[in-house]
Write a protein that holds these residues in place. Structure first.
Motif, mmCIF file in Angstrom:
data_model
loop_
_atom_site.group_PDB
_atom_site.id
_atom_site.type_symbol
_atom_site.label_atom_id
_atom_site.label_comp_id
_atom_site.label_asym_id
_atom_site.label_seq_id
_atom_site.Cartn_x
_atom_site.Cartn_y
_atom_site.Cartn_z
ATOM 1 N N UNK A 295 0.834 -1.201 0.000
ATOM 2 C CA UNK A 295 0.000 0.000 0.000
ATOM 3 C C UNK A 295 0.868 1.250 0.000
ATOM 4 N N UNK A 296 1.971 1.220 0.730
ATOM 5 C CA UNK A 296 2.865 2.376 0.784
ATOM 6 C C UNK A 296 3.527 2.605 -0.575
ATOM 7 N N UNK A 297 3.952 1.504 -1.189
ATOM 8 C CA UNK A 297 4.626 1.611 -2.479
ATOM 9 C C UNK A 297 3.675 2.136 -3.552
ATOM 10 N N UNK A 298 2.463 1.607 -3.585
ATOM 11 C CA UNK A 298 1.479 2.051 -4.568
ATOM 12 C C UNK A 298 1.155 3.526 -4.372
ATOM 13 N N UNK A 299 1.080 3.968 -3.138
ATOM 14 C CA UNK A 299 0.831 5.379 -2.837
ATOM 15 C C UNK A 299 1.924 6.268 -3.441
ATOM 16 N N UNK A 304 3.616 9.998 -7.887
ATOM 17 C CA UNK A 304 4.486 10.260 -9.031
ATOM 18 C C UNK A 304 3.658 10.451 -10.299
ATOM 19 N N UNK A 305 2.690 9.586 -10.517
ATOM 20 C CA UNK A 305 1.842 9.679 -11.705
ATOM 21 C C UNK A 305 1.047 10.973 -11.702
ATOM 22 N N UNK A 306 0.561 11.397 -10.533
ATOM 23 C CA UNK A 306 -0.220 12.631 -10.432
ATOM 24 C C UNK A 306 0.598 13.853 -10.814
ATOM 25 N N UNK A 307 1.908 13.769 -10.686
ATOM 26 C CA UNK A 307 2.781 14.875 -11.069
ATOM 27 C C UNK A 307 3.239 14.762 -12.519
#
Length: 379
Positions: A295-299, A304-307
């Motif tokens: 869950x931490x890694x996916x977050x 990153x994708x949102x940026x």
């Protein structure tokens, strides 16, 4: 200088295979590129003309931006433009820019060239010279050449005095719709000025145009590193890089204590300059007690994708005397590739010992270090 703006985004994208304005380009919806450029240049109001029912898509694409509102478009581009013009609150002499959502690489210099031209003209558009030779032809056979001396490639945004473009559309005869808005002003007797356009202000029309546009986006390569360590304690298995391994001990931590995923999460956050895992998932917060570390890694990847960024490759090194990592290394690589949506050859997992030195050598704990390479859009 103050101006109003309209983005025409009501098309269905039939030639591109889908509605272009909602597709991602460099991690951002195509529509957002133009909206950000116009708002940053000082647009006092921005009307985004969308197809009926597409308001929620616009809200998602432009989330976080202020100064814009949606307008329901019509059956043709001309009808959509008129709907946008009717929704503007500016005065009759205000400057207005009308832009196609399918031209994402709008820059401030082009905006200001068009606006400045409106000091002396009631309409203006950016243009580029025609560089290629032109030929007529039919049925695959070349015909006569076309003189390109006075030919120009029209772009948007096209600029107008608001009252002039409204009057011109009111006077447009009942015939086929115009191809663009300056044609309407010229048909009404107005003078349209031409200013220098920008070769990067390409229009996305066909599916292959998106690949070309992606190649034009400036990208910044960054590298982040992460480190984590956990103490051994009583247990029957251990989680490492998302894989559960039978073992006579387990790692002690607030979550599942997967040191490999923790180090990798920190590496991705570090490459973005976005703090560390403890900032996003405080160990004092009871909701993360025993949580799966994927869950931490996916977050971190979602941030990153949102940026507008993407992960290029990752490299994890596990430092321990036990358990033996090699028998499980392929499973770890496959799990990370799945979590990160990376090809397998972009994921590395290695293991080493400290030759019986230090806390890992004495069997007191396990450590992990990771490196992540990312690309962010922007200079």
């Amino acid at each position: 200088m103050s101006f109003s703006a309209i983005i025409v985004a009501a098309g269905t994208g039939s030639r591109a295979g889908e509605a272009k304005q909602w597709r991602k380009l460099g991690g951002r919806p195509v529509l957002r590129w133009s909206a950000e450029a116009l708002l940053a240049a000082g647009a006092s109001e921005l009307a985004v003309v969308v197809a009926p029912g597409a308001e929620a898509l616009a809200g998602e694409a432009l989330a976080g931006l202020e100064g814009w509102f949606t307008v329901e478009g019509g059956d043709t581009r001309a009808a959509s433009v008129q709907a946008g013009l009717g929704a503007l609150a500016a005065g009759a002499d205000a400057r207005v820019l009308i832009h196609d959502a399918a031209r994402p690489f709008l820059d401030a210099a082009t905006i200001h060239r068009v606006l400045r031209s409106l000091d002396d003209h009631e309409a203006a558009l950016p243009v580029l010279p025609v560089a290629d030779s032109l030929r007529r032809g039919a049925d695959g056979i070349m015909g006569a050449s076309v003189d390109r001396a006075d030919l120009w490639r029209a772009q948007t945004p096209q600029g107008f005095r608001l009252d002039a473009i409204r009057r011109a559309y009111a006077a447009w005869p009942d015939r086929s719709p115009p191809t663009d808005d300056v044609e309407v002003v010229r048909a009404a007797g107005g003078v349209v000025a031409m200013v220098a356009g920008d070769a990067r202000l390409m229009k996305l029309t066909y599916p292959e145009d998106f690949a070309m546009a992606e190649a034009l986006i400036p990208r910044q390569t960054r590298v982040g590193q992460g480190f984590d360590a956990h103490r051994w304690g009583p247990g029957t298995s251990v989680w490492l890089c998302g894989v559960e391994i039978p073992h006579d001990q387990t790692l002690i931590g607030h979550s599942d204590a997967d040191a490999g995923l923790h180090a990798l999460t920190d590496a991705i956050l570090g490459a973005m300059g976005d703090g560390d895992i403890g900032d996003h998932f405080p160990p004092t917060d009871p909701q993360w007690k025993g949580a799966a570390s994927d869950r931490f890694l996916i977050h971190a990847v979602e941030r990153l994708t949102a940026r507008g960024g993407r992960l290029v490759n990752v490299d994890v090194t596990l430092i321990c005397e036990r358990p033996k990592v090699k028998p499980h290394r392929q499973a770890m690589r496959e799990r990370l590739a799945d979590l990160l949506s990376l090809p397998l050859d972009a994921v590395s997992v290695k293991a080493t010992t400290t030759e019986a030195m230090g806390f890992t050598g004495r069997g007191e704990g396990l450590a992990a270090q990771a490196i992540a390479t990312i690309e962010l859009t922007g200079s």
